[in-house]
Design an enzyme around this catalytic site. Sequence first.
Site, short mmCIF file in Angstrom:
data_model
loop_
_atom_site.label_atom_id
_atom_site.label_comp_id
_atom_site.label_asym_id
_atom_site.label_seq_id
_atom_site.Cartn_x
_atom_site.Cartn_y
_atom_site.Cartn_z
N ARG A 43 -3.88 63.05 68.27
CA ARG A 43 -3.48 63.14 69.64
C ARG A 43 -3.85 61.89 70.43
O ARG A 43 -3.31 61.64 71.49
CB ARG A 43 -4.17 64.37 70.28
CG ARG A 43 -3.64 65.70 69.78
CD ARG A 43 -4.39 66.86 70.43
NE ARG A 43 -5.68 66.99 69.79
CZ ARG A 43 -5.96 67.93 68.88
NH1 ARG A 43 -5.10 68.84 68.56
NH2 ARG A 43 -7.14 67.98 68.31
N GLY A 44 -4.76 61.10 69.88
CA GLY A 44 -5.31 59.98 70.64
C GLY A 44 -4.30 58.93 71.09
O GLY A 44 -4.49 58.28 72.10
N GLU A 100 -1.30 53.68 67.38
CA GLU A 100 -2.60 54.33 67.22
C GLU A 100 -3.51 53.98 68.39
O GLU A 100 -3.41 52.89 68.97
CB GLU A 100 -3.26 53.82 65.93
CG GLU A 100 -3.42 54.83 64.83
CD GLU A 100 -4.38 55.95 65.13
OE1 GLU A 100 -4.37 56.52 66.24
OE2 GLU A 100 -5.15 56.30 64.22
N ASP A 101 -4.43 54.86 68.69
CA ASP A 101 -5.37 54.60 69.77
C ASP A 101 -6.46 53.63 69.35
O ASP A 101 -6.76 52.67 70.05
CB ASP A 101 -6.00 55.92 70.27
CG ASP A 101 -6.58 56.78 69.16
OD1 ASP A 101 -6.40 56.45 67.96
OD2 ASP A 101 -7.23 57.80 69.47
N ASP A 104 -11.38 52.29 63.57
CA ASP A 104 -12.83 52.20 63.43
C ASP A 104 -13.10 51.67 62.02
O ASP A 104 -12.98 50.48 61.78
CB ASP A 104 -13.38 53.61 63.69
CG ASP A 104 -14.88 53.68 63.75
OD1 ASP A 104 -15.52 52.64 63.95
OD2 ASP A 104 -15.45 54.78 63.59
N THR A 108 -8.70 56.14 58.11
CA THR A 108 -7.62 57.05 58.50
C THR A 108 -6.27 56.36 58.41
O THR A 108 -5.35 56.84 57.75
CB THR A 108 -7.83 57.56 59.95
OG1 THR A 108 -9.14 58.12 60.05
CG2 THR A 108 -6.80 58.59 60.33
N LYS A 132 -12.33 48.38 66.68
CA LYS A 132 -13.78 48.15 66.51
C LYS A 132 -13.93 47.28 65.27
O LYS A 132 -14.29 47.75 64.19
CB LYS A 132 -14.50 49.47 66.30
CG LYS A 132 -14.60 50.34 67.54
CD LYS A 132 -15.50 51.53 67.24
CE LYS A 132 -15.52 52.50 68.38
NZ LYS A 132 -16.22 53.75 68.04
N ASP A 160 -10.83 61.04 73.10
CA ASP A 160 -11.59 62.20 73.57
C ASP A 160 -13.07 62.14 73.23
O ASP A 160 -13.51 61.41 72.35
CB ASP A 160 -11.04 63.46 72.91
CG ASP A 160 -11.36 63.49 71.41
OD1 ASP A 160 -11.01 62.52 70.72
OD2 ASP A 160 -12.00 64.46 70.96
N ARG A 166 -9.44 62.96 77.79
CA ARG A 166 -8.30 62.13 77.36
C ARG A 166 -7.49 61.63 78.55
O ARG A 166 -6.77 60.65 78.44
CB ARG A 166 -7.36 62.96 76.46
CG ARG A 166 -7.95 63.36 75.13
CD ARG A 166 -6.87 63.97 74.26
NE ARG A 166 -7.40 64.67 73.10
CZ ARG A 166 -7.65 64.10 71.92
NH1 ARG A 166 -7.45 62.80 71.76
NH2 ARG A 166 -8.12 64.81 70.92
#
Length: 182
Positions: A43-44, A100-101, A104, A108, A132, A160, A166
């Site tokens: 959802r990001g 994508e948000d 990291d 994923t 990041k 989130d 959000r």
Amino acid sequence: MISAPGMEVLLSAAELQAKVRELAAQIDRDYAGKDLMLLCILRGGVIFLADLMRALTLRHTVEFMAVSSYGAGARESSGQVRITFDLASSITGRNVLVVEDIIDSGRTLASVLDLLRARQPRSLEVCVLLDKTERREVMIPIRYRGFSIPDRYVFGFGLDIDEYYRNLPHVAVWKEKPAGPA
Ligand code: IMP
Ligand code: MG
């Protein structure tokens, strides 16, 4: 606006909107004359997608996909992903840009890209808002990057904390406790 004691702005709404326009202009140029599908990872990525698609002048379609990591802690990903919500249409032969948000460890997105590549898109690229960089474990080719950020937990603008916050128009962090005697 939502705010809480200790909440600090890392990236302001104005900075985010300027970056979205900059990325959209690059995408407009790179995909001029081509077919484009934006693929948002829920959802990001949803706030970033909504702003990015409105900043594009290029004709494009949008699709959504949700994944969850197997056996991951709340704030760490295991890298093994399972599709919990799949695309409604085929990506075979399409120019797919994954929206994508945040990246990291990269685990994923690496698995998502493997799953998508198997479906034989014409091209497959990544547009990520936040990176990041120092946390990266798996190398991922990132075509469009918004901001490199330090290794701190961020939230807002789609991201989130336990599903909340959000809707913040900026990207926030919790203020770090000053170092001192324990
Ligand atoms: P990765 O597999 O380690 O790259 O983790 C990526 C996913 O973890 C992102 O799509 C987010 O859902 C989540 N994530 C990583 N860092 C943060 C953060 O600082 N805030 C919110 N979510 C995060
Ligand atoms: Mg995400």
